[in-house]
Write a protein that holds these residues in place. Structure first.
Motif, PDB file in Angstrom:
ATOM      1  N   LYS A 130      40.919  13.259  60.355  1.00 16.94           N
ATOM      2  CA  LYS A 130      40.287  12.095  59.682  1.00 16.94           C
ATOM      3  C   LYS A 130      41.369  10.867  59.070  1.00 16.94           C
ATOM      4  O   LYS A 130      42.466  11.274  58.722  1.00 16.94           O
ATOM      5  N   ASP A 131      40.702   9.836  58.917  1.00 16.92           N
ATOM      6  CA  ASP A 131      41.444   8.668  58.481  1.00 16.92           C
ATOM      7  C   ASP A 131      41.223   8.300  57.056  1.00 16.92           C
ATOM      8  O   ASP A 131      40.442   9.344  56.317  1.00 16.92           O
ATOM      9  N   ALA A 177      44.306  11.567  66.938  1.00 12.94           N
ATOM     10  CA  ALA A 177      45.780  11.290  66.473  1.00 12.94           C
ATOM     11  C   ALA A 177      46.988  11.042  67.607  1.00 12.94           C
ATOM     12  O   ALA A 177      46.778  11.844  68.419  1.00 12.94           O
ATOM     13  N   ILE A 205      46.161   6.857  64.245  1.00 12.92           N
ATOM     14  CA  ILE A 205      44.638   7.556  64.272  1.00 12.92           C
ATOM     15  C   ILE A 205      43.646   6.460  65.113  1.00 12.92           C
ATOM     16  O   ILE A 205      43.718   5.375  64.623  1.00 12.92           O
ATOM     17  N   LEU A 222      42.258   3.096  63.719  1.00 17.34           N
ATOM     18  CA  LEU A 222      41.561   3.426  62.270  1.00 17.34           C
ATOM     19  C   LEU A 222      42.523   3.338  61.233  1.00 17.34           C
ATOM     20  O   LEU A 222      42.315   3.009  60.129  1.00 17.34           O
ATOM     21  N   GLY A 223      43.971   3.843  61.435  1.00 17.31           N
ATOM     22  CA  GLY A 223      44.912   3.908  60.401  1.00 17.31           C
ATOM     23  C   GLY A 223      46.038   4.813  60.650  1.00 17.31           C
ATOM     24  O   GLY A 223      46.126   5.406  61.817  1.00 17.31           O
ATOM     25  N   ARG A 258      48.572   8.239  59.283  1.00 18.73           N
ATOM     26  CA  ARG A 258      48.625   9.420  58.478  1.00 18.73           C
ATOM     27  C   ARG A 258      50.011   9.619  58.286  1.00 18.73           C
ATOM     28  O   ARG A 258      50.670   9.644  59.246  1.00 18.73           O
ATOM     29  N   LEU A 274      47.219   8.413  53.438  1.00 18.34           N
ATOM     30  CA  LEU A 274      46.196   7.892  54.707  1.00 18.34           C
ATOM     31  C   LEU A 274      46.186   6.530  54.237  1.00 18.34           C
ATOM     32  O   LEU A 274      45.785   6.078  53.269  1.00 18.34           O
ATOM     33  N   TYR A 317      45.510   2.138  55.847  1.00 17.01           N
ATOM     34  CA  TYR A 317      45.125   1.373  56.777  1.00 17.01           C
ATOM     35  C   TYR A 317      44.834  -0.394  56.131  1.00 17.01           C
ATOM     36  O   TYR A 317      45.139  -0.390  55.157  1.00 17.01           O
TER      37      TYR A 317
END
Length: 356
Positions: free
Chosen positions: A277-278, A286, A307, A316-317, A319, A336, A338
């Motif tokens: 998850k982002d 990922a 990710i 998406l970003g 982690r 997390l 972005y």
């Protein structure tokens, strides 16, 4: 920041063997060689030595030289890796066995699919930009940080105004705290480069980008014209240098980001991990790094995640993890993050809506 990163370095070093099964002779040889390579590097030489510090000169700190990857992982949170090239590489840089020329396509098929897809997406959607030297690159980053013990989450907003050519002071932020970064000193020793002119000089062909990074920045950097000559030690460092470029330079010249995605997919040890998850709760795939030379059972440096959307491969970003304090007071956070927005503006601290 010094306590945070030094504690991380020490924990990662301790984890190199703690709780791990007995190492075979080859794993021990690699571990000893890697440690010896780092701690016996030549002293300061203005021509060639590799060191790292956060992006602002006024916040620079001494860094443990025992674990390069841990240092890079810490600096990638919100800084710049600063490099002064290494010595002549005597006693270092022997070719890994077996040669790595056939490893990237064999070992990283799923990761390369994701990263090549990300490159295609980036090429189709990137916005060509040609800022003037006297302008600034504005970026707004959102970071959601969760205490791993208490589950408490805090959201940070970081806004940065970086001078396009580095000739003016910039405003940079980390975890909602900002400071003035002085103008570039002109010696061209920072990695990743923030100045637009230096970014434009980086190759947009993935293989040539890897070779440029290896020849110019990785220790043992004798002139190299083939990926098959890159050593196990150099691949390990190339991954973190490319990762730093992707994370710390949110706006790049046309073609550079796609090339960096493709180059990352060619590094032995990158792998794809589904169902991650982002910051917005979206489920993606990922890309993480599993160092092929890491001794069995050790944790390594796998907290950094890139990710991507599992269908379109849009980025998406990130982690990552951060630690603060020490001993019983040490806290570990999951981050997390972005990129919320970016723009080219005429003045530092000028918002896009007010840009002319």
């Amino acid at each position: 920041m010094r306590d945070i990163d030094d504690q991380r370095d020490l924990r990662d070093l301790a984890d190199f063997d703690a709780g791990a099964p007995s190492l075979d002779d080859e794993a021990r040889r690699r571990g000893r060689a890697r440690l010896l390579t780092t701690i016996t590097a030549p002293g300061p030489d203005p021509a060639r030595r590799t060191v790292f510090r956060p992006g602002s000169a006024v916040r620079s700190r001494p860094v443990l030289r025992i674990a390069l990857a841990a240092v890079v992982a810490g600096a990638v949170t919100a800084g710049v890796l600063v490099t002064v090239r290494d010595g002549d590489g005597a006693g270092r840089g022997t070719t890994a066995k077996p040669p790595v020329v056939s490893l990237p396509p064999m070992r990283n098929a799923s990761a390369r699919t994701v990263l090549n897809g990300a490159a295609v997406y980036a090429r189709r959607h990137e916005k060509p930009v040609s800022p003037r030297d006297d302008q600034f690159v504005y970026t707004k980053e959102i970071i959601k940080e969760t205490d791993q013990k208490t589950g408490k989450t805090r959201t940070h907003v970081s806004e940065n105004w970086r001078s396009v050519d580095g000739s003016k002071r910039s405003w940079v932020m980390e975890l909602s705290k900002g400071w003035w970064s002085p103008p570039d000193d002109g010696n061209g020793t920072s990695w990743p480069p923030q100045e637009w002119g230096r970014l434009q000089k980086l190759p947009t062909d993935p293989e040539q980008l890897i070779l440029a990074i290896q020849n110019d920045w990785a220790p043992g950097n004798e002139e190299n014209t083939s990926l098959k000559n890159i050593t196990e030690e150099q691949w390990w460092q190339i991954y973190y240098l490319i990762g730093g470029l992707l994370k710390l330079v949110p706006v790049m010249p046309e073609g550079l980001r796609p090339a960096a995605y493709e180059a990352l997919g060619m590094v032995p040890g990158v792998k794809a991990v589904p169902n991650q998850k982002d910051a917005k709760g979206r489920v993606g795939v990922a890309i993480v790094y599993d160092d092929p030379a890491r001794p069995p059972g050790s944790r390594g440096y796998s907290s950094n995640h890139f990710i991507f959307d599992p269908t379109t491969y849009a980025f998406l970003g990130f982690r990552d993890e951060r630690s603060s304090g020490g001993g019983k007071n040490m806290k570990t956070y999951t981050q997390l993050s972005y990129l919320d927005s970016w723009a080219i503006v005429d003045k530092v601290k000028q918002y896009p809506s007010a840009a002319g």
